[in-house]
Design an enzyme around this catalytic site. Structure first.
Site, PDB file in Angstrom:
ATOM      1  N   HIS A 112       0.837  -1.194   0.000  1.00 43.01           N
ATOM      2  CA  HIS A 112       0.000   0.000   0.000  1.00 43.01           C
ATOM      3  C   HIS A 112       0.877   1.250   0.000  1.00 43.01           C
ATOM      4  CE1 HIS A 112      -3.865  -1.983   1.859  1.00 43.01           C
ATOM      5  NE2 HIS A 112      -3.446  -2.579   0.764  1.00 43.01           N
TER       6      HIS A 112
ATOM      7  N   TYR B  13      -8.868   5.053   8.114  1.00 44.87           N
ATOM      8  CA  TYR B  13      -8.917   5.434   9.532  1.00 44.87           C
ATOM      9  C   TYR B  13      -9.989   6.508   9.641  1.00 44.87           C
ATOM     10  CZ  TYR B  13      -4.398   3.155  10.431  1.00 44.87           C
ATOM     11  OH  TYR B  13      -3.385   2.240  10.576  1.00 44.87           O
TER      12      TYR B  13
ATOM     13  N   PRO C  84      -2.869  -0.043  19.118  1.00 49.18           N
ATOM     14  CA  PRO C  84      -2.651  -0.492  17.742  1.00 49.18           C
ATOM     15  C   PRO C  84      -2.891   0.557  16.656  1.00 49.18           C
ATOM     16  CG  PRO C  84      -4.672  -1.450  18.643  1.00 49.18           C
ATOM     17  CD  PRO C  84      -4.014  -0.711  19.762  1.00 49.18           C
TER      18      PRO C  84
ATOM     19  N   LYS D 171       2.346  -0.203  15.170  1.00 48.48           N
ATOM     20  CA  LYS D 171       3.789  -0.231  15.456  1.00 48.48           C
ATOM     21  C   LYS D 171       4.280  -1.454  16.232  1.00 48.48           C
ATOM     22  CE  LYS D 171       4.961   3.307  13.331  1.00 48.48           C
ATOM     23  NZ  LYS D 171       5.281   2.846  12.012  1.00 48.48           N
TER      24      LYS D 171
ATOM     25  N   TYR E  64       4.535   6.620  10.093  1.00 46.36           N
ATOM     26  CA  TYR E  64       3.728   5.432   9.786  1.00 46.36           C
ATOM     27  C   TYR E  64       4.553   4.402   9.004  1.00 46.36           C
ATOM     28  CZ  TYR E  64      -0.651   2.959   8.710  1.00 46.36           C
ATOM     29  OH  TYR E  64      -1.649   2.029   8.622  1.00 46.36           O
TER      30      TYR E  64
HETATM   31  P1  RFL Z   1       3.912 -11.951  21.470  1.00 47.83           P
HETATM   32  O1  RFL Z   1       3.412 -12.029  20.062  1.00 47.83           O
HETATM   33  O2  RFL Z   1       2.939 -11.620  22.538  1.00 47.83           O
HETATM   34  O3  RFL Z   1       4.664 -13.316  21.788  1.00 47.83           O
HETATM   35  C1  RFL Z   1       5.054 -13.673  23.098  1.00 47.83           C
HETATM   36  C2  RFL Z   1       5.025 -15.176  23.207  1.00 47.83           C
HETATM   37  O4  RFL Z   1       5.498 -15.582  24.476  1.00 47.83           O
HETATM   38  C3  RFL Z   1       4.677 -16.634  24.953  1.00 47.83           C
HETATM   39  N1  RFL Z   1       4.829 -16.713  26.425  1.00 47.83           N
HETATM   40  C4  RFL Z   1       5.531 -17.672  27.068  1.00 47.83           C
HETATM   41  N2  RFL Z   1       6.215 -18.734  26.621  1.00 47.83           N
HETATM   42  C5  RFL Z   1       6.815 -19.551  27.541  1.00 47.83           C
HETATM   43  N3  RFL Z   1       6.747 -19.341  28.882  1.00 47.83           N
HETATM   44  C6  RFL Z   1       6.073 -18.277  29.374  1.00 47.83           C
HETATM   45  N4  RFL Z   1       6.015 -18.060  30.676  1.00 47.83           N
HETATM   46  C7  RFL Z   1       5.425 -17.385  28.449  1.00 47.83           C
HETATM   47  N5  RFL Z   1       4.672 -16.265  28.575  1.00 47.83           N
HETATM   48  C8  RFL Z   1       4.324 -15.875  27.359  1.00 47.83           C
HETATM   49  C9  RFL Z   1       3.295 -16.243  24.477  1.00 47.83           C
HETATM   50  O5  RFL Z   1       2.398 -17.342  24.433  1.00 47.83           O
HETATM   51  C10 RFL Z   1       3.613 -15.720  23.086  1.00 47.83           C
HETATM   52  O6  RFL Z   1       3.570 -16.734  22.091  1.00 47.83           O
HETATM   53  O7  RFL Z   1       5.080 -10.860  21.599  1.00 47.83           O
HETATM   54  P2  RFL Z   1       6.208 -10.402  20.519  1.00 47.83           P
HETATM   55  O8  RFL Z   1       6.871 -11.589  19.898  1.00 47.83           O
HETATM   56  O9  RFL Z   1       6.999  -9.391  21.218  1.00 47.83           O
HETATM   57  O10 RFL Z   1       5.350  -9.715  19.335  1.00 47.83           O
HETATM   58  C11 RFL Z   1       4.666  -8.503  19.529  1.00 47.83           C
HETATM   59  C12 RFL Z   1       3.431  -8.442  18.633  1.00 47.83           C
HETATM   60  O11 RFL Z   1       2.675  -9.619  18.805  1.00 47.83           O
HETATM   61  C13 RFL Z   1       2.547  -7.205  18.936  1.00 47.83           C
HETATM   62  O12 RFL Z   1       3.346  -6.082  19.217  1.00 47.83           O
HETATM   63  C14 RFL Z   1       1.614  -6.844  17.752  1.00 47.83           C
HETATM   64  O13 RFL Z   1       0.691  -7.842  17.495  1.00 47.83           O
HETATM   65  C15 RFL Z   1       0.894  -5.504  18.023  1.00 47.83           C
HETATM   66  N6  RFL Z   1      -0.075  -5.153  16.973  1.00 47.83           N
HETATM   67  C16 RFL Z   1       0.305  -4.584  15.762  1.00 47.83           C
HETATM   68  N7  RFL Z   1       1.609  -4.369  15.512  1.00 47.83           N
HETATM   69  C17 RFL Z   1       1.989  -3.867  14.295  1.00 47.83           C
HETATM   70  O14 RFL Z   1       3.192  -3.646  14.099  1.00 47.83           O
HETATM   71  N8  RFL Z   1       1.114  -3.627  13.277  1.00 47.83           N
HETATM   72  C18 RFL Z   1      -0.223  -3.835  13.443  1.00 47.83           C
HETATM   73  O15 RFL Z   1      -0.978  -3.679  12.488  1.00 47.83           O
HETATM   74  C19 RFL Z   1      -0.672  -4.293  14.729  1.00 47.83           C
HETATM   75  N9  RFL Z   1      -1.952  -4.536  14.947  1.00 47.83           N
HETATM   76  C20 RFL Z   1      -1.421  -5.402  17.177  1.00 47.83           C
HETATM   77  C21 RFL Z   1      -2.340  -5.086  16.128  1.00 47.83           C
HETATM   78  C22 RFL Z   1      -1.869  -5.977  18.366  1.00 47.83           C
HETATM   79  C23 RFL Z   1      -3.206  -6.204  18.534  1.00 47.83           C
HETATM   80  N10 RFL Z   1      -3.597  -6.772  19.776  1.00 47.83           N
HETATM   81  C24 RFL Z   1      -4.300  -7.973  19.876  1.00 47.83           C
HETATM   82  C25 RFL Z   1      -3.005  -6.283  20.993  1.00 47.83           C
HETATM   83  C26 RFL Z   1      -3.683  -5.312  16.283  1.00 47.83           C
HETATM   84  C27 RFL Z   1      -4.118  -5.844  17.482  1.00 47.83           C
HETATM   85  C28 RFL Z   1      -5.586  -6.049  17.598  1.00 47.83           C
HETATM   86  C1  PHB Z   2      -4.425  -4.593  11.050  1.00 48.79           C
HETATM   87  O1  PHB Z   2      -4.351  -4.842   9.820  1.00 48.79           O
HETATM   88  O2  PHB Z   2      -4.810  -5.421  11.878  1.00 48.79           O
HETATM   89  C2  PHB Z   2      -4.097  -3.223  11.505  1.00 48.79           C
HETATM   90  C3  PHB Z   2      -3.644  -2.290  10.589  1.00 48.79           C
HETATM   91  C4  PHB Z   2      -3.362  -1.008  10.995  1.00 48.79           C
HETATM   92  C5  PHB Z   2      -3.541  -0.658  12.322  1.00 48.79           C
HETATM   93  C6  PHB Z   2      -3.964  -1.603  13.245  1.00 48.79           C
HETATM   94  C7  PHB Z   2      -4.255  -2.890  12.841  1.00 48.79           C
HETATM   95  O3  PHB Z   2      -3.291   0.614  12.705  1.00 48.79           O
END
Ligand code: RFL
Ligand code: PHB
Length: 398
Positions: free
Chosen positions: A76, A206, A297, A301, A389
């Site tokens: 995009h 957005y 979110p 980032k 972004y």
């Molecule tokens: P994770 O993905 O939470 O992975 C951590 C892992 O550790 C495990 N764990 C354990 N394992 C062994 N022993 C223990 N005691 C443990 N405790 C925990 C967990 O089960 C898990 O598998 O962290 P990591 O690797 O640092 O990754 C971070 C990302 O997952 C997170 O920052 C993103 O998903 C945030 N986020 C977004 N980030 C973006 O860059 N672009 C996006 O578009 C975006 N959209 C989002 C998001 C997060 C969202 N939520 C659900 C908070 C959209 C949403 C809705």
């Molecule tokens: C997503 O695709 O889940 C997404 C994209 C942009 C955002 C948050 C989530 O700012």
């Protein structure tokens, strides 16, 4: 029964941070073990991020993880910002001299990484329990866990990487009083859905609406992902599918445009928080990704920051463990925190500009609209949004 073994790096967590760190270390000849308390299927299906900065994509390509990303990722060149009933386009390529972002779900990155690690014969243990890190003041800290079959393991490591997310155990394993948290809560959550219907837009929308924020994003040409601002204590039971689609239609509406709906395959309420822990290191324990910091979110980032952290950390650990040079390891926390705070500010700014605070706040609402009008009218303001972004700090590729 219990067994003892050795690994150069013990990694807690098989999210994107832990898996990618293990992959990057292997490319440099450093062995690691990854322990994860969830099942492989759970890790591969957990719905989360979808948007990758260009630097993140380039890094994944450079380390051999670009094949499916290149085939299936959706590039995009901008986003739509909608407010006061009008939709405006921000052209990132034009504003930033060619930068872009890619839609490729975190689920797919995790699948690619797990497959690559297992194909390389990595030690990757799912469904562990009782994870502990200890001996942090000694030269060889230990990682303990019980595997899925019930065997207790003790792994002596040179370094432990806490990649175990916000609710993990590593941050709390640091000495009491060492870690300082800076945080901000928000008085709202997101309701996120995944729906089997082609996206109704070519790029993300957005939308700030007086009844709350809405975001239209996507996963593939056949699958849409949408979010609605809801109150912080919202109950998902109050949101049958028809109500979700009606509210999305209402908040995303502009004349001449229609939102296609379809079967909802997943829905969840997602709380929002900004949180930064520092320092990100205590001796031979390093934190990376959500274990050290989380952002709301709105700025997309979190995943990008997690990937950036482990890219820097892999290089730092290579210096420390292979070349006997602690310089980069000593600089890791400060270098990462600088990037983290830039993204923390951007995520807070996007969130505050686009969400409606509960309760009447005429002053706050007018400030948001003034800021949004400025972002779409001023090239300088639009560039500020675009360069953050798409990723402000370039990632050094290995
Ligand atoms: P994770 O993905 O939470 O992975 C951590 C892992 O550790 C495990 N764990 C354990 N394992 C062994 N022993 C223990 N005691 C443990 N405790 C925990 C967990 O089960 C898990 O598998 O962290 P990591 O690797 O640092 O990754 C971070 C990302 O997952 C997170 O920052 C993103 O998903 C945030 N986020 C977004 N980030 C973006 O860059 N672009 C996006 O578009 C975006 N959209 C989002 C998001 C997060 C969202 N939520 C659900 C908070 C959209 C949403 C809705
Ligand atoms: C997503 O695709 O889940 C997404 C994209 C942009 C955002 C948050 C989530 O700012």
């Amino acid at each position: 029964m219990s067994t003892s073994s050795r690994a150069q790096v013990g990694i807690v967590g098989a999210g994107p941070a832990g898996l990618l760190l293990s992959h990057l270390l292997a490319l440099r000849g450093i062995d690691s073990i990854v322990v994860e308390n969830r099942s492989r299927a759970y890790c591969e299906a957990r719905q989360r991020a979808g948007l990758l900065e260009a630097g993140t994509v380039e890094l994944l390509r450079a380390v051999g993880l670009g094949k499916r990303l290149d085939a299936e990722g959706l590039e995009h060149g901008g986003i739509y910002l909608q407010f006061a009933g009008e939709r405006h386009h921000l052209d990132f390529r034009d504003l930033t001299g060619g930068r872009w972002v890619t839609i490729y779900a975190q689920t797919e990155i995790v699948k690619d990484l797990i497959q690559a690690r297992l194909a390389a014969g990595a030690r990757l243990e799912f469904e562990v329990s009782g994870t502990e890190v200890a001996g942090l003041d000694e030269d060889r800290p230990v990682l303990r866990y019980t595997d899925a079959a019930g065997t207790r393991h003790e792994v002596r490591c040179d370094v432990i990487a806490g990649c175990d997310g916000f609710h993990g155990i590593c941050r709390d394993s640091m000495p009491p009083g060492l870690v300082q948290a800076a945080e901000r809560g928000y008085p709202y959550s997101w309701l996120g859905i995944l729906a089997t219907v082609p996206p109704s837009t070519d790029e993300l929308i957005y939308s700030r609406h007086e009844d709350g924020f809405a975001l239209h994003t996507m996963r593939t040409p056949q699958v849409s992902r949408l979010y609605l601002q809801v109150s912080a204590d919202e109950d998902i039971e109050r949101w049958p599918d028809d109500r979700i689609w009606a509210e999305l239609r209402h908040r995303l509406e502009i004349p001449g445009w229609e939102l296609r709906d379809g079967p909802i395959t997943e829905k969840a309420i997602l709380p929002m928080r900004s949180f930064v822990a520092s320092p990100m290191r205590y001796r031979r324990l390093f934190l990376a990704g959500d274990a050290a910091h989380i952002v709301p979110p709105t700025g997309a980032k979190g995943l990008n920051l997690a990937i950036a952290d482990v890219t820097v950390l892999a290089e730092a650990l290579t210096g420390l463990l292979r070349d006997g040079d602690p310089g980069l390891a000593d600089a890791y926390a400060d270098a990462s925190l600088r990037r983290v705070w830039r993204a923390t500010h951007f995520s807070w700014w996007m969130t505050s500009m686009l969400h409606v605070d509960p309760g009447p706040d005429r002053f706050g609402a007018e400030l948001q609209l003034a800021q949004l009008r400025y972002v779409v009218a001023s090239r300088a303001a639009a560039t500020t949004l675009a360069e953050n972004y798409t990723g402000y700090y370039p990632l050094r590729r290995p």
